[in-house]
Design an enzyme around this catalytic site. Structure first.
Site, mmCIF file in Angstrom:
data_model
loop_
_atom_site.group_PDB
_atom_site.id
_atom_site.type_symbol
_atom_site.label_atom_id
_atom_site.label_comp_id
_atom_site.label_asym_id
_atom_site.label_seq_id
_atom_site.Cartn_x
_atom_site.Cartn_y
_atom_site.Cartn_z
ATOM 1 N N SER A 18 0.843 -1.196 0.000
ATOM 2 C CA SER A 18 0.000 0.000 0.000
ATOM 3 C C SER A 18 0.876 1.243 0.000
ATOM 4 O O SER A 18 1.666 1.463 0.930
ATOM 5 C CB SER A 18 -0.892 0.019 1.239
ATOM 6 O OG SER A 18 -1.383 1.328 1.434
ATOM 7 N N HIS A 41 -1.267 -1.203 -4.261
ATOM 8 C CA HIS A 41 -2.529 -0.913 -3.568
ATOM 9 C C HIS A 41 -2.606 0.601 -3.328
ATOM 10 O O HIS A 41 -1.750 1.174 -2.652
ATOM 11 C CB HIS A 41 -2.552 -1.692 -2.250
ATOM 12 C CG HIS A 41 -3.814 -1.566 -1.460
ATOM 13 N ND1 HIS A 41 -4.923 -2.363 -1.674
ATOM 14 C CD2 HIS A 41 -4.154 -0.746 -0.439
ATOM 15 C CE1 HIS A 41 -5.879 -2.049 -0.821
ATOM 16 N NE2 HIS A 41 -5.440 -1.054 -0.051
ATOM 17 N N ASP A 43 -4.762 3.572 -1.733
ATOM 18 C CA ASP A 43 -5.810 3.888 -0.759
ATOM 19 C C ASP A 43 -6.335 5.300 -0.983
ATOM 20 O O ASP A 43 -5.647 6.281 -0.689
ATOM 21 C CB ASP A 43 -5.239 3.798 0.660
ATOM 22 C CG ASP A 43 -5.042 2.363 1.110
ATOM 23 O OD1 ASP A 43 -6.001 1.577 1.018
ATOM 24 O OD2 ASP A 43 -3.920 2.028 1.555
ATOM 25 N N MET A 45 -8.718 8.066 0.250
ATOM 26 C CA MET A 45 -9.478 8.460 1.451
ATOM 27 C C MET A 45 -9.879 9.915 1.311
ATOM 28 O O MET A 45 -9.068 10.753 0.898
ATOM 29 C CB MET A 45 -8.608 8.310 2.698
ATOM 30 C CG MET A 45 -8.024 6.926 2.893
ATOM 31 S SD MET A 45 -7.152 6.838 4.468
ATOM 32 C CE MET A 45 -6.453 5.191 4.365
ATOM 33 N N HIS A 74 -8.432 1.060 -3.561
ATOM 34 C CA HIS A 74 -9.326 0.849 -2.412
ATOM 35 C C HIS A 74 -9.949 2.188 -2.029
ATOM 36 O O HIS A 74 -9.239 3.100 -1.603
ATOM 37 C CB HIS A 74 -8.472 0.261 -1.272
ATOM 38 C CG HIS A 74 -9.200 0.058 0.004
ATOM 39 N ND1 HIS A 74 -8.548 -0.137 1.203
ATOM 40 C CD2 HIS A 74 -10.531 0.006 0.309
ATOM 41 C CE1 HIS A 74 -9.431 -0.299 2.164
ATOM 42 N NE2 HIS A 74 -10.639 -0.208 1.656
ATOM 43 N N MET A 76 -12.153 4.632 0.236
ATOM 44 C CA MET A 76 -12.715 4.871 1.570
ATOM 45 C C MET A 76 -13.264 6.290 1.561
ATOM 46 O O MET A 76 -12.630 7.239 2.035
ATOM 47 C CB MET A 76 -11.626 4.680 2.637
ATOM 48 C CG MET A 76 -11.227 3.218 2.801
ATOM 49 S SD MET A 76 -9.557 3.013 3.460
ATOM 50 C CE MET A 76 -8.615 3.213 1.960
ATOM 51 N N MET A 145 -11.046 -6.160 6.049
ATOM 52 C CA MET A 145 -10.173 -5.223 6.764
ATOM 53 C C MET A 145 -9.674 -5.865 8.061
ATOM 54 O O MET A 145 -10.462 -6.376 8.857
ATOM 55 C CB MET A 145 -10.920 -3.917 7.095
ATOM 56 C CG MET A 145 -11.336 -3.088 5.897
ATOM 57 S SD MET A 145 -9.998 -2.618 4.771
ATOM 58 C CE MET A 145 -8.961 -1.611 5.838
ATOM 59 N N ASP A 183 -6.556 -6.615 4.307
ATOM 60 C CA ASP A 183 -5.935 -5.284 4.269
ATOM 61 C C ASP A 183 -5.885 -4.696 5.678
ATOM 62 O O ASP A 183 -6.919 -4.468 6.305
ATOM 63 C CB ASP A 183 -6.765 -4.375 3.345
ATOM 64 C CG ASP A 183 -6.165 -2.991 3.215
ATOM 65 O OD1 ASP A 183 -5.015 -2.782 3.636
ATOM 66 O OD2 ASP A 183 -6.866 -2.113 2.671
HETATM 67 C C1 DX5 Z 1 -6.039 1.276 5.900
HETATM 68 C C2 DX5 Z 1 -5.605 1.048 4.473
HETATM 69 C C3 DX5 Z 1 -4.537 0.050 4.356
HETATM 70 C C4 DX5 Z 1 -3.242 0.475 4.999
HETATM 71 C C5 DX5 Z 1 -2.480 -0.743 5.408
HETATM 72 O O1 DX5 Z 1 -7.195 2.045 5.904
HETATM 73 O O2 DX5 Z 1 -6.711 0.594 3.711
HETATM 74 O O3 DX5 Z 1 -4.329 -0.313 3.008
HETATM 75 O O4 DX5 Z 1 -2.444 1.230 4.138
HETATM 76 O O5 DX5 Z 1 -1.366 -0.347 6.146
HETATM 77 P P1 DX5 Z 1 -0.679 -1.349 7.177
HETATM 78 O O6 DX5 Z 1 -0.262 -2.544 6.399
HETATM 79 O O7 DX5 Z 1 0.447 -0.558 7.743
HETATM 80 O O8 DX5 Z 1 -1.726 -1.694 8.209
HETATM 81 ZN ZN ZN Z 2 -6.354 -0.299 1.732
#
Ligand code: DX5
Ligand code: ZN
Length: 229
Positions: A18, A41, A43, A45, A74, A76, A145, A183
């Site tokens: 990620s 990956h 993320d 947000m 991903h 969010m 998650m 994840d």
């Molecule tokens: C959390 C993200 C993850 C995060 C994982 O909301 O969706 O993808 O980056 O990070 P680690 O592996 O450090 O938990």
């Molecule tokens: Zn993620």
């Protein structure tokens, strides 16, 4: 109906670093440092659905320009529909959105598929496996998650292992073929147990980008997962 996974079969555990944990000012170099992984990956947000604000579909297209790896995006965000379509147009291979954030999940899976992207559905730690029942036939991947979404570096919630087992049982009971991704909080401590109960894709942020030697981190995580299978 879901497409065949092609190279992303269930035959080996896939690693998806990620970039939330990468040095964003050096993203090109950071992406080159993980070229032995299986996915990037990304993320997304929005600072509202989760407290953190990151980046959007432009980072998906930027990653596609410098790396051969497929992007797993991903979402969010409060309303995943428009961003899911933008991430698709930006070239994401998988787009995952949360069942908790998307009342029209069935329609979105169809729209993504029509545009050539593989839809994935994500579940927060407090969302039961039963929430998948009406949608699971229409997705190519389920994202479980292992932490509350929002930040990297959080502690893994141990109950996630049991949840992956239940989802793998649902998959075989319904004779489906979706990938199971975990994840959040993934490390050498839990990779084997997760692979053992049916996880196919492991996302790792801090574990990979916190290591000096990323190729070594990726191969050790893959090794720990394969040893658990
Ligand atoms: C959390 C993200 C993850 C995060 C994982 O909301 O969706 O993808 O980056 O990070 P680690 O592996 O450090 O938990
Ligand atoms: Zn993620």
């Amino acid at each position: 109906m879901p497409t065949s996974h092609g190279p992303e079969s269930h035959s080996r555990v896939l690693i998806a670093p990620s970039i939330l944990s990468a040095d964003l000012l050096r993203l090109g170099d950071e992406l080159r440092s993980i070229e032995t992984a299986d996915f990037i990956h990304v993320d997304v947000m929005d600072g509202v659905w989760v407290p953190h604000l990151t980046f959007g579909p432009d980072v998906v297209s930027a990653a596609r320009r410098v790396s051969e790896l497929p992007v797993d995006c991903h979402l969010m965000v409060v309303d995943p529909v428009p961003i899911a379509l933008q991430a698709t147009d930006a070239g994401a291979r998988y787009v995952s959105f949360h069942i908790e954030a998307c009342p029209l999940a069935h329609r979105l899976t169809q729209e993504l598929r029509e545009r050539g992207t593989r839809p994935a559905i994500a579940l927060n730690p407090a969302t039961p496996v039963s929430a998948l029942e009406e949608i699971v036939e229409y997705v190519d991947m389920v994202v479980v998650m292992g932490v509350e979404p929002g930040f990297s570096g959080q502690a893994f919630i141990a109950r996630t292992v049991e949840k992956v087992r239940e989802i793998a049982e649902l998959r075989s009971a319904r004779d489906l073929d979706f990938l199971i991704q975990v994840d959040g909080g993934v490390s050498l401590e839990n990779a084997g147990a997760l692979a053992c109960v049916g996880a196919d894709v492991l996302v790792a942020g801090s574990f990979v980008f916190g290591a000096r030697d990323r190729a070594k981190a990726i191969s050790s995580l893959r090794g720990a997962a394969e040893a658990g299978r």
